[in-house]
Design a protein around this motif. Structure first.
Motif, PDB file in Angstrom:
ATOM      1  N   UNK A 197     -25.418  19.464 -11.160  1.00 15.22           N
ATOM      2  CA  UNK A 197     -25.102  19.271  -9.745  1.00 15.22           C
ATOM      3  C   UNK A 197     -24.756  20.612  -9.112  1.00 15.22           C
ATOM      4  N   UNK A 203     -31.461  18.178 -10.400  1.00 16.01           N
ATOM      5  CA  UNK A 203     -31.157  16.747 -10.346  1.00 16.01           C
ATOM      6  C   UNK A 203     -30.033  16.455 -11.327  1.00 16.01           C
ATOM      7  N   UNK A 204     -29.228  15.470 -11.000  1.00 15.84           N
ATOM      8  CA  UNK A 204     -28.033  15.158 -11.769  1.00 15.84           C
ATOM      9  C   UNK A 204     -28.329  14.675 -13.184  1.00 15.84           C
ATOM     10  N   UNK A 205     -29.499  14.075 -13.377  1.00 11.32           N
ATOM     11  CA  UNK A 205     -29.826  13.535 -14.709  1.00 11.32           C
ATOM     12  C   UNK A 205     -31.309  13.716 -14.942  1.00 11.32           C
TER      13      UNK A 205
END
Ligand SMILES: Cc1cc2nc3c(=O)[nH]c(=O)nc-3n(C[C@H](O)[C@H](O)[C@H](O)COP(=O)(O)OP(=O)(O)OC[C@H]3O[C@@H](n4cnc5c(N)ncnc54)[C@H](O)[C@@H]3O)c2cc1C
Ligand code: FES
Lengths: 106, 348
Positions: free
Chosen positions: B221, B191-193
């Protein structure tokens, strides 16, 4: 009123006079800046109005709110200065704002 | 569209098939119901409401007549209540794939789950098209789709003993992480964050699995896919600092939300104009008699993509559909306020 400059992926600059209270997305659409699609019309529901805020301006535009962060998950090539332009409201403070349009919207 | 005769026994029959259960498809049930026509609605989503519930359930709409303010979900709930007396049949999680005209002028509607429905009239209320999973912005992903990259899980067994990578931060990503962890050889969530949109309970369960060393969590990413002939073997993840991390991967499940695509409608032999269905403004009929199109999917001079306009189209379409089905029957125009026969149908 604020002057906003949109720089599209090919480097073209579009300078626009934006009234206070409108959004950075709305001014892009009104002035036909290519690369901003805004499918949902500014409801923070589509992530197709993604822009990169110029580093010099990220302080003034502020941080995305939780809902915008969630929607940014769906955007293309998200970076720390990524914002959804429909969530940036124009104020006098933003006079001179520079945003870059990504290569593509999602 | 071909011509054929209905043969198989496992065909459901109805008067009207409505493709799409968005607000306009839902209201069409009401207008058709007043004319004694029974409807079956088919939608790829798992619930009614179309864009209203998928894209903006909690946002207020201000231009529904007599509702100064109502949310997307609220409008859908009200419509469901309003059409309940007509007992519409719903078929969710199903994509309408094909339409065939039968010899007697009726239609055979095919779906992606193999079921078929026969109907006298088809109403296309497909809005902006069917909601389909978004393709994540990863170069070359197309080559792996359907072979080692999937956007949904049909059978968990197909994922057993694989190195699974799940990408995303919402409920689908979390739910499948929890469900597939026990059968996977390895499972990585990307997940990006480090914040998740999904239900807090699922987030906690996922973090517990990470702490127990049963799955890996990567914040970053997906940057690169490698494999041959559509079969992935590893992916590279670009982390926050820009460093690349390689992860073994033989099955990838990206969950990047949904987008609307016209989908199979383009192959139904009806005239389109820039991905919209051309209709007349008397009947809202397409170039094919007996196939009508209402709501966001249609186009005509002056068209406005408003829910309100879709409701109007539904009313006129219903009368035209009734005439198509029963050309000799006289339709008496009546008000719900005063007509005892309409009130009987409404159960009031
Ligand atoms: C953020 C946002 C705000 C909006 N605000 C307003 C507003 O204030 N006022 C207003 O009037 N309008 C508003 N709209 C527009 C409004 O939502 C649409 O006009 C309305 O949803 C159209 O309804 P519909 O029933 O025609 O189609 P949709 O709501 O698009 O529903 C169509 C359904 O058909 C399904 N479908 C399509 N093809 C197939 C297939 N082949 N098989 C199975 N299912 C299929 C889709 O999955 C979908 O569920 C807004 C839209 C958005 C995105
Ligand atoms: S216009 Fe849709 S999120 Fe900004």
């Amino acid at each position: 009123m604020a002057k906003i400059t949109y720089i599209t992926h090919d480097g073209t600059q579009h300078a626009v006079d934006a009234p206070n209270g409108s959004t950075v997305m709305e001014n892009a659409i009104k002035n036909a800046v290519p690369g901003i699609e805004a499918e949902c019309g500014g409801a923070c529901a589509c992530a197709t109005c993604h822009v990169y805020v110029d580093e010099a301006w990220t302080q003034k535009t502020g941080e995305p709110e939780a809902m915008e962060e969630d929607m940014l998950d769906f955007a293309y090539e998200v970076q720390p200065n990524s914002r959804l332009s429909c969530q940036i409201k124009v104020t006098d403070e933003l006079d001179g704002l520079v945003v870059r349009v990504p290569e593509r919207q999602a | 569209m071909g011509t054929a005769t209905a043969q198989s026994d496992d065909i459901t029959e109805t008067d009207i098939v409505i493709v799409g259960a968005g607000p306009v498809g839902l209201f069409a049930v009401f207008e058709l119901g007043l004319l004694d026509l029974k409807c079956r609605l088919i939608d790829i989503l798992d619930r009614p409401g179309g864009q209203c519930t998928e894209l903006y359930p909690e946002k207020p709409i201000y231009d529904i007549p007599a509702w100064p303010e109502i949310s997307g979900q609220g409008l859908t709930d009200r419509l469901m209540e309003q059409i309940a007396p007509f007992d519409p049949q719903f078929q969710f999680n199903t994509m309408v794939t094909a339409l065939e005209r039968l010899e007697d002028g009726s239609f055979l509607v095919s779906t992606d789950d193999g079921t078929k429905v026969s109907a006298k009239v088809v109403v296309v209320a497909a809005g902006g098209g069917s909601f389909q999973p978004k393709r994540p912005p990863i170069a070359g992903i197309e080559a792996f789709e359907g072979k080692s990259v999937f956007y949904s899980v049909r059978r968990m067994e197909d994922f057993r003993d694989h190195d699974i990578v799940i990408v995303g931060g919402g409920d689908s990503a979390l739910d499948w992480t929890l469900a597939l962890a026990p059968v996977a050889r390895s499972l990585s969530l990307v997940h990006r964050r480090d914040a998740f949109r999904g239900a807090p309970d699922s987030v906690n369960k996922m973090r517990a699995l990470v702490d127990a060393g049963q799955i890996d969590l990567h914040i970053g990413q997906v940057a690169h896919l490698s494999g041959t002939d559509g079969q992935l073997d590893r992916i590279s993840i670009k982390d926050k600092g820009g460093d690349l991390v390689d992860v073994a991967c033989t099955r990838m499940l990206p969950f990047f939300g949904l987008t609307m695509k016209l989908g199979p409608i383009a192959e139904w032999g009806i005239n389109l104009n820039e991905n919209l269905i051309s209709v007349d403004t008397e009947k809202f009929q397409t170039s094919e008699p007996g196939i009508f199109a209402i709501g966001d999917i249609n186009t005509y001079p002056g068209k406005l993509k408003l829910i309100l306009s879709g409701f109007h189209e539904a009313a006129l379409m219903a009368h035209a559909a009734k005439k198509h089905i029963a050309p000799d029957e006289r339709i008496v125009f009546q008000y719900t306020t005063s007509s005892t026969s309409l009130q009987k149908k409404l159960g009031v």
